[in-house]
Design an enzyme around this catalytic site. Sequence first.
Site, PDB file in Angstrom:
ATOM      1  N   HIS A  34      41.080  32.606  41.416  1.00 24.94           N
ATOM      2  CA  HIS A  34      40.008  32.828  42.326  1.00 24.94           C
ATOM      3  C   HIS A  34      39.219  32.104  42.816  1.00 24.94           C
ATOM      4  CE1 HIS A  34      36.393  35.446  43.153  1.00 24.94           C
ATOM      5  NE2 HIS A  34      37.252  36.482  43.480  1.00 24.94           N
ATOM      6  N   PHE A  35      39.781  31.344  43.959  1.00 28.73           N
ATOM      7  CA  PHE A  35      39.019  30.279  44.656  1.00 28.73           C
ATOM      8  C   PHE A  35      39.194  28.826  43.757  1.00 28.73           C
ATOM      9  CE2 PHE A  35      36.083  33.915  46.054  1.00 28.73           C
ATOM     10  CZ  PHE A  35      36.811  33.846  47.250  1.00 28.73           C
TER      11      PHE A  35
END
Length: 101
Positions: A34-35
């Site tokens: 996630h990022f």
Amino acid sequence: MRWVWLDEFISIERGQRAVAKRHFSLEEDCLEGHFPQYPVVPNQLLLEAMTQTGGVLVGAGFDFNKEVILAKVPRAKFFKDALPPVDLQFEAELKDLRDEI
């Protein structure tokens, strides 16, 4: 609740208010992928923590004799990213408690 996302309840004033907290570290499974260059706790999980705080407050109002289900969240605004490591506090205030579903 199928799983508890919160670490602890700091206080529960039955029928009035509840305060809970959750520590997010860089080792959280939810951050994987996630990022990668900008790890941020997904807003959906922040909303889950908020609803669990409110759910326990409502459950306490019924002496935990009823199942509590959140019907909907009509709107949510997030003004800042939750960047780990961070301790977040969630507060819920009970405005109205009714016996119906």
